[in-house]
Design a protein around this motif. Structure first.
Motif, PDB file in Angstrom:
ATOM      1  N   THR A  41      -4.056 -43.196  -2.020  1.00  0.00           N
ATOM      2  CA  THR A  41      -3.825 -42.293  -0.887  1.00  0.00           C
ATOM      3  C   THR A  41      -4.954 -41.288  -0.726  1.00  0.00           C
ATOM      4  O   THR A  41      -5.254 -40.862   0.395  1.00  0.00           O
ATOM      5  CB  THR A  41      -2.480 -41.568  -1.067  1.00  0.00           C
ATOM      6  OG1 THR A  41      -1.471 -42.541  -1.348  1.00  0.00           O
ATOM      7  CG2 THR A  41      -2.103 -40.805   0.184  1.00  0.00           C
ATOM      8  N   CYS A 301      -9.262 -31.835  -6.207  1.00  0.00           N
ATOM      9  CA  CYS A 301      -7.878 -31.760  -6.695  1.00  0.00           C
ATOM     10  C   CYS A 301      -7.720 -32.280  -8.117  1.00  0.00           C
ATOM     11  O   CYS A 301      -6.587 -32.455  -8.590  1.00  0.00           O
ATOM     12  CB  CYS A 301      -6.946 -32.532  -5.763  1.00  0.00           C
ATOM     13  SG  CYS A 301      -6.863 -31.875  -4.086  1.00  0.00           S
ATOM     14  N   GLN A 319      -8.844 -33.076  -0.967  1.00  0.00           N
ATOM     15  CA  GLN A 319      -8.017 -32.960   0.227  1.00  0.00           C
ATOM     16  C   GLN A 319      -8.520 -31.780   1.049  1.00  0.00           C
ATOM     17  O   GLN A 319      -9.081 -30.819   0.502  1.00  0.00           O
ATOM     18  CB  GLN A 319      -6.541 -32.749  -0.135  1.00  0.00           C
ATOM     19  CG  GLN A 319      -5.816 -34.019  -0.541  1.00  0.00           C
ATOM     20  CD  GLN A 319      -4.328 -33.819  -0.742  1.00  0.00           C
ATOM     21  OE1 GLN A 319      -3.835 -32.700  -0.918  1.00  0.00           O
ATOM     22  NE2 GLN A 319      -3.582 -34.914  -0.746  1.00  0.00           N
ATOM     23  N   ILE A 321      -8.045 -28.465   3.031  1.00  0.00           N
ATOM     24  CA  ILE A 321      -7.146 -27.314   3.076  1.00  0.00           C
ATOM     25  C   ILE A 321      -7.477 -26.521   4.337  1.00  0.00           C
ATOM     26  O   ILE A 321      -8.635 -26.187   4.587  1.00  0.00           O
ATOM     27  CB  ILE A 321      -7.318 -26.431   1.834  1.00  0.00           C
ATOM     28  CG1 ILE A 321      -7.015 -27.240   0.566  1.00  0.00           C
ATOM     29  CG2 ILE A 321      -6.423 -25.205   1.908  1.00  0.00           C
ATOM     30  CD1 ILE A 321      -7.285 -26.478  -0.719  1.00  0.00           C
ATOM     31  N   HIS A 349      -2.400 -24.573  -2.414  1.00  0.00           N
ATOM     32  CA  HIS A 349      -2.578 -26.033  -2.472  1.00  0.00           C
ATOM     33  C   HIS A 349      -2.446 -26.507  -3.917  1.00  0.00           C
ATOM     34  O   HIS A 349      -3.414 -26.925  -4.561  1.00  0.00           O
ATOM     35  CB  HIS A 349      -3.927 -26.431  -1.880  1.00  0.00           C
ATOM     36  CG  HIS A 349      -3.965 -27.856  -1.419  1.00  0.00           C
ATOM     37  ND1 HIS A 349      -3.321 -28.301  -0.297  1.00  0.00           N
ATOM     38  CD2 HIS A 349      -4.548 -28.963  -1.953  1.00  0.00           C
ATOM     39  CE1 HIS A 349      -3.510 -29.590  -0.132  1.00  0.00           C
ATOM     40  NE2 HIS A 349      -4.259 -30.015  -1.140  1.00  0.00           N
ATOM     41  N   ALA A 353       2.081 -29.196  -3.118  1.00  0.00           N
ATOM     42  CA  ALA A 353       1.500 -29.346  -1.778  1.00  0.00           C
ATOM     43  C   ALA A 353       0.719 -30.649  -1.667  1.00  0.00           C
ATOM     44  O   ALA A 353       0.757 -31.328  -0.629  1.00  0.00           O
ATOM     45  CB  ALA A 353       0.590 -28.156  -1.476  1.00  0.00           C
ATOM     46  N   ILE A 354       0.026 -31.015  -2.727  1.00  0.00           N
ATOM     47  CA  ILE A 354      -0.723 -32.272  -2.739  1.00  0.00           C
ATOM     48  C   ILE A 354       0.223 -33.456  -2.618  1.00  0.00           C
ATOM     49  O   ILE A 354      -0.019 -34.400  -1.853  1.00  0.00           O
ATOM     50  CB  ILE A 354      -1.563 -32.371  -4.022  1.00  0.00           C
ATOM     51  CG1 ILE A 354      -2.670 -31.319  -4.005  1.00  0.00           C
ATOM     52  CG2 ILE A 354      -2.159 -33.768  -4.181  1.00  0.00           C
ATOM     53  CD1 ILE A 354      -3.380 -31.157  -5.331  1.00  0.00           C
ATOM     54  N   GLU A 356       3.204 -33.470  -1.294  1.00  0.00           N
ATOM     55  CA  GLU A 356       3.760 -33.505   0.052  1.00  0.00           C
ATOM     56  C   GLU A 356       2.762 -34.091   1.044  1.00  0.00           C
ATOM     57  O   GLU A 356       3.130 -34.863   1.937  1.00  0.00           O
ATOM     58  CB  GLU A 356       4.171 -32.097   0.480  1.00  0.00           C
ATOM     59  CG  GLU A 356       5.371 -31.555  -0.285  1.00  0.00           C
ATOM     60  CD  GLU A 356       5.680 -30.102   0.044  1.00  0.00           C
ATOM     61  OE1 GLU A 356       4.845 -29.462   0.740  1.00  0.00           O
ATOM     62  OE2 GLU A 356       6.731 -29.599  -0.395  1.00  0.00           O
ATOM     63  N   ARG A 357       1.486 -33.737   0.909  1.00  0.00           N
ATOM     64  CA  ARG A 357       0.458 -34.270   1.799  1.00  0.00           C
ATOM     65  C   ARG A 357       0.347 -35.787   1.627  1.00  0.00           C
ATOM     66  O   ARG A 357       0.241 -36.530   2.609  1.00  0.00           O
ATOM     67  CB  ARG A 357      -0.882 -33.604   1.481  1.00  0.00           C
ATOM     68  CG  ARG A 357      -2.066 -34.110   2.303  1.00  0.00           C
ATOM     69  CD  ARG A 357      -2.090 -33.519   3.702  1.00  0.00           C
ATOM     70  NE  ARG A 357      -2.320 -32.105   3.650  1.00  0.00           N
ATOM     71  CZ  ARG A 357      -3.509 -31.504   3.496  1.00  0.00           C
ATOM     72  NH1 ARG A 357      -4.609 -32.244   3.392  1.00  0.00           N
ATOM     73  NH2 ARG A 357      -3.625 -30.206   3.480  1.00  0.00           N
ATOM     74  N   ASN A 358       0.346 -36.239   0.373  1.00  0.00           N
ATOM     75  CA  ASN A 358       0.249 -37.670   0.117  1.00  0.00           C
ATOM     76  C   ASN A 358       1.449 -38.429   0.682  1.00  0.00           C
ATOM     77  O   ASN A 358       1.305 -39.485   1.298  1.00  0.00           O
ATOM     78  CB  ASN A 358       0.137 -37.929  -1.383  1.00  0.00           C
ATOM     79  CG  ASN A 358      -1.242 -37.618  -1.926  1.00  0.00           C
ATOM     80  OD1 ASN A 358      -2.223 -37.662  -1.201  1.00  0.00           O
ATOM     81  ND2 ASN A 358      -1.315 -37.296  -3.205  1.00  0.00           N
ATOM     82  N   GLU A 360       3.416 -37.543   3.106  1.00  0.00           N
ATOM     83  CA  GLU A 360       3.343 -37.519   4.573  1.00  0.00           C
ATOM     84  C   GLU A 360       2.414 -38.620   5.078  1.00  0.00           C
ATOM     85  O   GLU A 360       2.736 -39.339   6.028  1.00  0.00           O
ATOM     86  CB  GLU A 360       2.849 -36.155   5.050  1.00  0.00           C
ATOM     87  CG  GLU A 360       2.713 -36.032   6.553  1.00  0.00           C
ATOM     88  CD  GLU A 360       2.130 -34.696   6.975  1.00  0.00           C
ATOM     89  OE1 GLU A 360       2.012 -34.454   8.194  1.00  0.00           O
ATOM     90  OE2 GLU A 360       1.784 -33.889   6.094  1.00  0.00           O
ATOM     91  N   PHE A 361       1.261 -38.759   4.429  1.00  0.00           N
ATOM     92  CA  PHE A 361       0.307 -39.789   4.848  1.00  0.00           C
ATOM     93  C   PHE A 361       0.878 -41.181   4.601  1.00  0.00           C
ATOM     94  O   PHE A 361       0.737 -42.084   5.433  1.00  0.00           O
ATOM     95  CB  PHE A 361      -1.013 -39.616   4.095  1.00  0.00           C
ATOM     96  CG  PHE A 361      -2.056 -40.648   4.441  1.00  0.00           C
ATOM     97  CD1 PHE A 361      -2.863 -40.486   5.558  1.00  0.00           C
ATOM     98  CD2 PHE A 361      -2.220 -41.788   3.664  1.00  0.00           C
ATOM     99  CE1 PHE A 361      -3.816 -41.436   5.894  1.00  0.00           C
ATOM    100  CE2 PHE A 361      -3.172 -42.739   3.978  1.00  0.00           C
ATOM    101  CZ  PHE A 361      -3.971 -42.568   5.092  1.00  0.00           C
TER     102      PHE A 361
END
Length: 450
Positions: A41, A301, A319, A321, A349, A353-354, A356-358, A360-361
């Motif tokens: 991801t 990260c 990622q 930010i 971050h 948060a990482i 959640e971002r992953n 979501e993608f």
């Protein structure tokens, strides 16, 4: 987030006259066998970025140019034994998921040998030398997606009148800046002496950080062509490098921290400089008070993920930010206002948060392009922590380290350590022509010591 635009850089100088002498492929010296590594991801958002380009300029070298080229190619073959992913290609598994593929029958990395003997090293060190530098780096305008058909690493070795230029293009879908400079340092270590070993082995297993399979639906055509759906021509830009001395950096940091309240956390050098750049570029754009202005940092990260990954992790572990505000608010408040927003965004971050971002993608994968970044962006890439001036192939440290023309849009900034060491920082900025002209006259930005 931002990917892809093909920016038009202002051509204020003639391009370097390049004569191509040879083109060849370099493979790992030893047998590797068949290897496959799933893109994870963290890698996939960059599939429609361009190849990431770096240029190192050296003054002088011992021996004949042909001998230096042979030594560089030989050592490249050795270092690719450990970094063999760079000698492979992009591919897809039976489910259509992207991966890095390597086997011993592949061609390996591409090496171009070229001649630009009319050019002196000193001519390439100027603040506005971007147009001269462009032709010294391979794969201009080549998308990472084309790694399905092209090598994942291309190198151009160019003879100058009094030195050598080493231009490299790395497929950004398989590695970030930390991995790029890990490879470059390792290559130089091998090149410096017979029997030399690299000091830090790459950590190659991407699934240790993420193993979710994500299938991207790309607007591909058959064959090595760029899909029309991911072409985008941006505005005409100017690129310039601003050199901030150690004393200027200390003043910027001191000024930003002087505005902060007693109960706030002190701002780091990066946070203070980022705020300084954000405010200056926003002023130079002459925006309306109600116009939005956005700051982006591409953050490493490796130490933020859970469990943390080693610095030697080979791949993308960055990622974007984001933070933003209205132009009027940013410029009306003291200098710590923007720095505080940047600091809070970076601290927030964390591993959650990482994750959640992953997620979501993975639930809604999309192809990012530079045109998706929106207007009025200031985005920071690279890092003054990268030890780029320690890449010594046996003929000294580079005179200059620069980014290529790829992956630039209005407001893209690359940070590098200054050549003289200490705490100086070089700031490489791409801006719309009018904004750049105003930035060059901004005494508050220049700190009168550039």
């Amino acid at each position: 987030m931002a990917p892809f635009q093909v920016p038009s850089m202002e051509n204020t100088e003639k391009f370097v006259k390049i004569k191509t002498l040879s083109k060849s492929q370099v493979k790992p010296e030893k047998t590797i066998g068949r290897k496959e590594f799933q893109l994870v991801t963290f890698d996939l958002p960059y599939i429609a970025f361009f190849y990431n380009q770096k240029l190192l300029i050296y003054k002088g070298y011992e021996g004949k140019f042909d001998e230096v080229v042979a030594k560089l190619k030989d050592s490249l073959g050795v270092v690719l034994e450990d970094f063999y992913q760079l000698a492979g290609k992009l591919g897809k598994d039976e489910e259509g998921v992207f991966r890095v593929e390597y086997d011993d029958n592949m061609d390996g990395a591409e090496v171009v040998v070229a001649d630009a003997e009319e050019i002196l090293v000193s001519e390439l060190l100027g603040e506005d030398a971007a147009s001269k530098l462009k032709e010294l780096v391979p794969y201009n305008g080549i998308l990472n997606l084309e790694g399905l058909y092209r090598p994942l690493l291309a190198v151009q070795l160019t003879k100058l009148q009094d030195g050598l230029a080493i231009g490299c293009a790395f497929n950004h879908a398989i590695l970030d800046g930390t991995s790029t400079w890990h490879f470059m340092r390792s290559w130089s270590e091998i090149c410096r002496g017979p029997g030399q070993l690299i000091s830090v082995q790459p950590f190659l297993d991407r699934t240790e950080v993420r193993n979710t399979k994500v299938k991207l639906e790309l607007p591909e055509k058959s064959g090595p062509t760029i899909p029309d759906a991911i072409k985008f021509v941006g505005p005409t830009l100017r690129e310039k490098i601003f050199k901030f001395s150690e004393s200027a950096i200390e003043r910027i940091k001191s000024d930003v921290n002087a505005d902060s309240s007693d109960d706030s956390k002190s701002f780091s050098t990066f946070q203070a400089l980022s705020s300084h750049l954000w405010r200056a570029v926003t002023r130079a754009r002459q925006l309306k008070p109600e116009d939005p202005t956005v700051f982006i940092v591409f953050a490493d990260c490796r130490k933020r993920v859970d469990p943390p990954m080693p610095d030697s992790y080979f791949g993308n572990l960055i990622q974007a930010i984001f933070t933003g505000t209205a132009t009027g608010l940013l410029l009306a408040h003291p200098k710590d206002f923007g720095a505080s927003m940047i600091q809070k965004a970076i601290y927030a971050h964390d591993s959650k948060a990482i994750q959640e971002r992953n997620t979501e993608f993975e639930n809604n994968p999309k192809i990012f392009q530079f045109k998706d970044a929106g207007m009025n962006v200031v985005a920071i890439g690279s890092s003054p922590r990268f030890k780029v001036y320690e890449v010594d192939f046996g003929f000294g440290n580079p005179e200059s380290v620069r980014s290529g023309a790829n992956n630039r849009f209005d407001g893209m900034v690359y940070l590098y350590p200054g050549k003289n060491g200490e705490k100086s920082i070089d700031v490489e900025i791409s801006l719309e022509i009018g904004a750049m002209e105003r930035l060059e006259k901004d005494n508050e930005f220049l700190m009168e010591e550039i």
